[in-house]
Design a protein around this motif. Structure first.
Motif, PDB file in Angstrom:
ATOM      1  N   ASP A  60      13.641  -4.039   8.181  1.00  0.00           N
ATOM      2  CA  ASP A  60      12.657  -4.989   7.665  1.00  0.00           C
ATOM      3  C   ASP A  60      11.350  -4.934   8.461  1.00  0.00           C
ATOM      4  OD1 ASP A  60      12.338  -6.696   5.475  1.00  0.00           O
ATOM      5  OD2 ASP A  60      12.435  -8.466   6.757  1.00  0.00           O
ATOM      6  N   ARG A  61      11.154  -3.856   9.196  1.00  0.00           N
ATOM      7  CA  ARG A  61       9.955  -3.693  10.030  1.00  0.00           C
ATOM      8  C   ARG A  61       8.794  -3.163   9.189  1.00  0.00           C
ATOM      9  NH1 ARG A  61       7.783   0.607  12.526  1.00  0.00           N
ATOM     10  NH2 ARG A  61       9.563   1.888  11.905  1.00  0.00           N
ATOM     11  N   GLU A  62       7.606  -3.729   9.404  1.00  0.00           N
ATOM     12  CA  GLU A  62       6.417  -3.240   8.703  1.00  0.00           C
ATOM     13  C   GLU A  62       6.060  -1.847   9.222  1.00  0.00           C
ATOM     14  OE1 GLU A  62       1.705  -4.385   8.375  1.00  0.00           O
ATOM     15  OE2 GLU A  62       3.175  -6.033   8.385  1.00  0.00           O
ATOM     16  N   VAL A  63       5.880  -0.907   8.298  1.00  0.00           N
ATOM     17  CA  VAL A  63       5.639   0.487   8.669  1.00  0.00           C
ATOM     18  C   VAL A  63       4.171   0.869   8.550  1.00  0.00           C
ATOM     19  CG1 VAL A  63       6.166   2.905   8.114  1.00  0.00           C
ATOM     20  CG2 VAL A  63       7.974   1.174   8.018  1.00  0.00           C
ATOM     21  N   ASP A  64       3.549   0.537   7.416  1.00  0.00           N
ATOM     22  CA  ASP A  64       2.167   0.963   7.197  1.00  0.00           C
ATOM     23  C   ASP A  64       1.553   0.143   6.068  1.00  0.00           C
ATOM     24  OD1 ASP A  64      -0.149   2.435   7.581  1.00  0.00           O
ATOM     25  OD2 ASP A  64       0.895   4.360   7.598  1.00  0.00           O
ATOM     26  N   PHE A 102       8.497  18.948   1.725  1.00  0.00           N
ATOM     27  CA  PHE A 102       9.814  19.530   1.990  1.00  0.00           C
ATOM     28  C   PHE A 102      10.135  19.639   3.486  1.00  0.00           C
ATOM     29  CE2 PHE A 102       7.873  21.483  -1.816  1.00  0.00           C
ATOM     30  CZ  PHE A 102       8.678  20.886  -2.796  1.00  0.00           C
ATOM     31  N   ASP A 103       9.771  18.597   4.229  1.00  0.00           N
ATOM     32  CA  ASP A 103      10.074  18.587   5.663  1.00  0.00           C
ATOM     33  C   ASP A 103      11.228  17.654   5.994  1.00  0.00           C
ATOM     34  OD1 ASP A 103       8.907  16.122   5.276  1.00  0.00           O
ATOM     35  OD2 ASP A 103       7.510  16.267   6.977  1.00  0.00           O
ATOM     36  N   GLY A 104      11.846  17.087   4.949  1.00  0.00           N
ATOM     37  CA  GLY A 104      12.988  16.205   5.154  1.00  0.00           C
ATOM     38  C   GLY A 104      12.643  14.737   5.286  1.00  0.00           C
ATOM     39  N   SER A 105      11.351  14.394   5.276  1.00  0.00           N
ATOM     40  CA  SER A 105      10.924  12.990   5.399  1.00  0.00           C
ATOM     41  C   SER A 105      10.280  12.524   4.100  1.00  0.00           C
ATOM     42  CB  SER A 105       9.922  12.828   6.541  1.00  0.00           C
ATOM     43  OG  SER A 105      10.508  13.191   7.774  1.00  0.00           O
ATOM     44  N   GLU A 106      10.447  11.249   3.815  1.00  0.00           N
ATOM     45  CA  GLU A 106       9.935  10.694   2.567  1.00  0.00           C
ATOM     46  C   GLU A 106       8.434  10.405   2.669  1.00  0.00           C
ATOM     47  OE1 GLU A 106      12.255   8.079  -0.677  1.00  0.00           O
ATOM     48  OE2 GLU A 106      11.814   7.038   1.199  1.00  0.00           O
ATOM     49  N   ASP A 107       7.700  10.833   1.659  1.00  0.00           N
ATOM     50  CA  ASP A 107       6.260  10.614   1.562  1.00  0.00           C
ATOM     51  C   ASP A 107       5.978   9.627   0.427  1.00  0.00           C
ATOM     52  OD1 ASP A 107       5.909  12.785   3.495  1.00  0.00           O
ATOM     53  OD2 ASP A 107       6.418  14.117   1.836  1.00  0.00           O
ATOM     54  N   TYR A 126       0.115  10.467   0.576  1.00  0.00           N
ATOM     55  CA  TYR A 126       0.237  10.242   2.012  1.00  0.00           C
ATOM     56  C   TYR A 126       1.540  10.865   2.502  1.00  0.00           C
ATOM     57  CZ  TYR A 126      -3.374   6.715   1.174  1.00  0.00           C
ATOM     58  OH  TYR A 126      -4.528   6.073   0.801  1.00  0.00           O
ATOM     59  N   LEU A 127       1.436  11.740   3.511  1.00  0.00           N
ATOM     60  CA  LEU A 127       2.604  12.391   4.083  1.00  0.00           C
ATOM     61  C   LEU A 127       3.044  11.668   5.353  1.00  0.00           C
ATOM     62  CD1 LEU A 127       1.599  16.160   3.714  1.00  0.00           C
ATOM     63  CD2 LEU A 127       2.911  14.732   2.121  1.00  0.00           C
ATOM     64  N   SER A 128       4.353  11.571   5.539  1.00  0.00           N
ATOM     65  CA  SER A 128       4.877  10.913   6.735  1.00  0.00           C
ATOM     66  C   SER A 128       4.582  11.759   7.969  1.00  0.00           C
ATOM     67  CB  SER A 128       6.389  10.712   6.602  1.00  0.00           C
ATOM     68  OG  SER A 128       7.039  11.957   6.394  1.00  0.00           O
ATOM     69  N   SER A 129       4.376  11.100   9.092  1.00  0.00           N
ATOM     70  CA  SER A 129       4.067  11.780  10.347  1.00  0.00           C
ATOM     71  C   SER A 129       5.138  11.448  11.381  1.00  0.00           C
ATOM     72  CB  SER A 129       2.694  11.355  10.857  1.00  0.00           C
ATOM     73  OG  SER A 129       2.713   9.985  11.246  1.00  0.00           O
ATOM     74  N   LYS A 130       5.067  12.124  12.522  1.00  0.00           N
ATOM     75  CA  LYS A 130       6.050  11.912  13.577  1.00  0.00           C
ATOM     76  C   LYS A 130       5.976  10.502  14.139  1.00  0.00           C
ATOM     77  CE  LYS A 130       6.145  16.764  15.021  1.00  0.00           C
ATOM     78  NZ  LYS A 130       5.880  17.723  16.136  1.00  0.00           N
ATOM     79  N   GLU A 131       4.813   9.870  14.015  1.00  0.00           N
ATOM     80  CA  GLU A 131       4.644   8.511  14.544  1.00  0.00           C
ATOM     81  C   GLU A 131       5.137   7.457  13.556  1.00  0.00           C
ATOM     82  OE1 GLU A 131       2.161  10.807  14.393  1.00  0.00           O
ATOM     83  OE2 GLU A 131       2.370  11.397  16.499  1.00  0.00           O
ATOM     84  N   ASN A 132       5.861   7.921  12.519  1.00  0.00           N
ATOM     85  CA  ASN A 132       6.386   7.021  11.476  1.00  0.00           C
ATOM     86  C   ASN A 132       5.265   6.313  10.724  1.00  0.00           C
ATOM     87  OD1 ASN A 132       8.587   6.172  10.028  1.00  0.00           O
ATOM     88  ND2 ASN A 132       8.904   4.329  11.261  1.00  0.00           N
ATOM     89  N   LYS A 133       4.100   6.971  10.691  1.00  0.00           N
ATOM     90  CA  LYS A 133       2.981   6.508   9.889  1.00  0.00           C
ATOM     91  C   LYS A 133       2.735   7.535   8.794  1.00  0.00           C
ATOM     92  CE  LYS A 133       1.640   2.715  12.079  1.00  0.00           C
ATOM     93  NZ  LYS A 133       1.478   1.393  11.416  1.00  0.00           N
TER      94      LYS A 133
END
Length: 227
Positions: A60-64, A102-107, A126-133
């Motif tokens: 339930d954490r705000e991501v972006d 196709f890097d395994g993370s949801e965009d 918007y593509l997901s980044s390592k900083e979870n942004k």
């Protein structure tokens, strides 16, 4: 001084009195959920400037937070935007989630008007980044804004497909892939031209060993579209 205070209060009230319609998007993603605030809803259509807040479903954490100049989407006949915090269905929401690179993370794709070909939907990608942004991808945004709506994703072949059209009788699909340096390149394309009599000319191009292999085939329209 008193007049100035009254003027400021009136201005503050005017700025905050504009209604914002509130929605929830909980079924579009396995990982994320969203709160959506949009300026305008009339009848069964919502549009205009909007703010989208993304949350992690598990924590339930705000991501972006995202902004759109025109978050265009429709409502069902039974939904009343004035009630507030309406749940949007998976295929109703103006947000599209998927692994676009196709890097395994949801965009995420955020609807931004109808700027595509023939006034089709356009999206900011918007593509997901390592900083979870999430970071805006200009190339994918262009692909999702200048063609016939959102591009298609093929997880199996790791391929992105855009669709183009010129009048009633010319359709083109272009397929892209990522190379080893994560740069998009055109891998293949298919043109369907049915502008001459009752025939369909199909032109296929495929990148093979660094060279374009081109194939031209002709079909009877009734046979081609009834395959």
């Amino acid at each position: 001084m008193k007049s100035l205070i009254i003027f400021c209060c009136i201005l503050l009230i005017a700025n905050t009195s504009k209604a914002q319609f509130k929605f929830l998007a909980n079924n579009s993603s396995d990982q994320y959920k969203a709160k959506i605030f949009v300026d305008k809803c009339e009848g069964n259509a919502c549009s205009g400037k909007a703010t989208i807040i993304i949350y992690d479903k598990a924590t339930d954490r705000e991501v972006d937070t995202f902004h759109s100049e025109d978050l265009d989407f429709g409502l069902t006949e039974t939904q009343n935007a004035k009630l507030g915090w309406l749940d949007l269905g998976k295929y109703q929401t103006p947000l599209i989630f998927g692994d676009f690179n196709f890097d395994g993370s949801e965009d995420i794709a955020v609807r931004n008007g109808n700027n595509g070909a023939y006034a089709s939907p356009s999206y900011n990608i918007y593509l997901s980044s390592k900083e979870n942004k999430f970071l805006l991808d200009k190339e994918l945004t262009k692909m999702a804004s200048e063609n016939l709506g959102m591009f298609d994703i093929d997880k199996k072949t790791k391929q992105i497909a855009i669709h183009q059209k010129d009048g009633c009788c010319f359709d083109k699909t272009i397929n892209y892939k990522y190379d080893t340096k994560n740069v998009l390149y055109e891998d293949s394309s298919v043109i369907e031209d049915s502008s001459i009599a009752d025939n369909v000319t199909v032109i296929t191009q495929k990148l093979v060993d660094g060279k374009i292999k081109r194939t031209v085939q002709k079909f009877k329209m009734k046979d081609y579209y009834n395959q």
